[in-house]
Design an enzyme around this catalytic site. Structure first.
Site, PDB file in Angstrom:
ATOM      1  CD  GLU A 173      -3.201  -1.044   1.986  1.00 19.02           C
ATOM      2  OE1 GLU A 173      -3.249  -0.167   2.862  1.00 19.02           O
ATOM      3  OE2 GLU A 173      -4.133  -1.852   1.790  1.00 19.02           O
ATOM      4  CD  GLU A 296      -3.609  -6.019   2.999  1.00 18.60           C
ATOM      5  OE1 GLU A 296      -4.499  -5.313   3.516  1.00 18.60           O
ATOM      6  OE2 GLU A 296      -2.388  -5.777   3.110  1.00 18.60           O
TER       7      GLU A 296
HETATM    8  O1  AHR Z   1      -5.231  -5.952   6.907  1.00 23.84           O
HETATM    9  C1  AHR Z   1      -5.173  -4.771   7.652  1.00 23.84           C
HETATM   10  C2  AHR Z   1      -4.532  -3.626   6.884  1.00 23.84           C
HETATM   11  O2  AHR Z   1      -5.323  -3.288   5.804  1.00 23.84           O
HETATM   12  C3  AHR Z   1      -3.186  -3.914   6.265  1.00 23.84           C
HETATM   13  O3  AHR Z   1      -2.137  -3.771   7.161  1.00 23.84           O
HETATM   14  C4  AHR Z   1      -3.105  -2.875   5.200  1.00 23.84           C
HETATM   15  O4  AHR Z   1      -2.300  -3.289   4.124  1.00 23.84           O
HETATM   16  C5  AHR Z   1      -4.542  -2.644   4.813  1.00 23.84           C
HETATM   17  O5  AHR Z   1      -4.861  -1.315   4.771  1.00 23.84           O
END
Ligand code: AHR
Length: 492
Positions: A173, A296
């Protein structure tokens, strides 16, 4: 009544088993307590790893595990997590609750865990606050087989032979918690860092660039244009939030029909996102060499009342099972581009498959979906045409069914079907072409209520049961899928 034509002789590509991957971050009670309790713990463990969790992960056939973050990855300094544990420096986990991280779970522990559960490691490197040299040395430490400063350091720490490491992420990110960068700036940084992620000996690293947040198609465009030829994978992050991310996300367990409908509608958005980003990738990579890595995904609710807001601990209900089933069907159906996906997160965080409390462990409804769907891993996606019915709620509508189908190595067909409608069942006529049908059986996950769940106090309300509502009819299968359920049929 829905109709489906299933073409057993039209294969649309391999469903990469890594679509069934997971993500474990140094966040809340995921690593510490959830996976790692230390060798001296009273909780039964193997070399410090919880025995119950290790067994459950093995049973689920978890193919790949992402670590150490998430946002944590871009402030993690790997050298703090090697050597004798009592000598490792501590740090503050600024993203997640400001707690002390003692670095007891580091590179050796993670790679040992992967070996124990039979998963490929997927490590995310630090671009946000780390140096090129630090990343270069980490790769050397893990994978160099000859004599070198880092390989010798690894040997000093008890590991003679290098590990094999395939999947490596260059930052996380970086449009947000990983440095708030512009895509042009990150694309240049990506190329710089990735250059020094070397292939040593027989180890070939599959490099994954930080991809877009949700529908940031501009990010994908720039990354593919500027750096597409230097990467093997581009990530995508999308979470299902029933409410508003920055105010009230919604409760994991206390919800009504409106939240149910909205949650599933927002989950279906994954289809549009995968298709949209794939179209841009097709422009720069028509041969589909670069994988879309959805590293994710999952539900993100308000934390359970009374728990640390920085720990992202939430319960998991039948609704989460539907969310998992829908997303996995989307990834299966896009297996020409989606090469990996990692649900967030394995234990005690967000849409976890496992929850723990002291020495107790429970399997969530989401776990059972992964367990039922594991038959799709590395199977061939089959062509399906679906005349879907609609699920209407309050003047709004979404498709009632989500479906994917595959053919495994033994010649068995599996069809995973989610009925999103919380009130009405769905009769489906499946016309099977290209093979003679001999038998049908199935498994189902459903429960009394939309928010039925498994708890430490009251036991399990959501468990896999045998599905008896499918029968062979001419050369096909007729079945009745109950409301709010996930079914996996096996057809031979
Ligand atoms: O999964 C929780 C968080 O969500 C992670 O650390 C991040 O990459 C995303 O914003």
């Amino acid at each position: 009544m829905a109709k489906m034509v299933l073409n057993a002789d039209i294969k649309k590509g391999k469903i990469n088993k890594n679509i069934y991957g997971h993500f474990s971050e140094h966040l809340g009670r995921c690593i510490y307590e959830g996976i790692w309790v230390g060798e001296d713990s009273e909780i039964p463990n193997i070399n410090g790893f919880r025995t119950d969790v290790v067994e459950a992960l093995k049973n689920m056939k978890i193919p790949v595990l992402r670590w150490p973050g998430g946002c944590f990855a871009d402030e993690y300094h790997w050298m703090d997590g090697i050597g004798p544990r009592d000598k490792r420096p501590y740090m503050i986990n600024t993203h997640w609750g400001g707690v002390v991280e003692n670095n007891h779970f580091g590179t050796h522990e993670f790679l040992e865990l992967c070996e124990m559960i039979g998963a490929e490691p997927y490590i995310c490197g630090n671009v946000g606050s780390g140096t090129v040299r630090e990343m270069q040395q980490w790769i050397e430490y893990m994978t160099f087989d000859g004599k070198s400063p880092m390989a010798d350091l690894r040997r000093e720490n008890g590991k003679e032979e290098p590990w094999g490491l395939k999947y490596f992420g260059i930052g996380n990110e970086n449009w947000g918690c990983g440095g708030n960068m512009r895509p042009e700036y990150y694309a240049d940084l990506y190329k710089r860092y990735a250059t020094y992620v070397r292939n040593f000996g027989k180890n070939v690293v599959f490099k994954i660039a930080c991809g877009p947040n949700v529908s940031d198609y501009g990010w994908t465009e720039v990354l593919m244009k500027e750096a597409g030829r230097f990467m093997q994978g581009l990530s995508l992050h999308y979470y299902t939030v029933p409410g508003e991310f920055n105010t009230v996300k919604g409760s994991a367990t206390v919800f009504g029909e409106e939240d149910w409908f909205n949650t599933l509608k927002r989950t279906l958005y994954m289809e549009e996102l995968v298709a949209g980003h794939s179209t841009i990738m097709d422009k720069y990579d028509p041969e589909k060499k670069v994988g879309l890595i959805v590293d994710e995904w999952g539900t993100w609710y308000d934390v359970e009342p009374g728990t640390n807001p920085g720990f992202l601990y939430q319960q998991n209900t039948l609704r989460d099972a539907l969310v998992a089933g829908i997303n996995l069907n989307v990834f299966n159906n896009h297996c020409d581009r989606v090469q990996m996906a990692n649900i967030a997160q394995t234990v005690n965080v967000l849409q976890a498959v496992i929850l723990t409390e002291g020495d107790k462990m429970l399997l969530t409804p989401t776990y059972h979906v992964f367990d039922m769907y594991k038959v799709h891993q590395d199977a061939q996606l089959l062509a399906v045409e679906l005349e879907n019915s609609e699920y209407t709620y309050n003047g709004d509508k979404i498709p009632q069914l989500s479906v994917s189908s595959s053919l495994d190595r033994e010649g068995k067909i599996h069809v995973s079907i989610c009925n999103l409608n919380h009130r009405e069942d769905s009769e489906i006529d499946i016309d099977i072409r290209g093979t003679a049908v001999q038998s049908v059986s199935g498994k189902i996950l459903t429960a009394e209520e939309m928010n039925s769940l498994n708890t430490f106090e009251d036991g399990n309300q959501v468990e896999i049961k045998v599905f008896n509502d499918a029968a062979i009819e001419s050369n096909g299968v007729k079945c009745r899928i109950p409301p709010k359920s996930v079914v996996v049929l096996e057809i031979v």
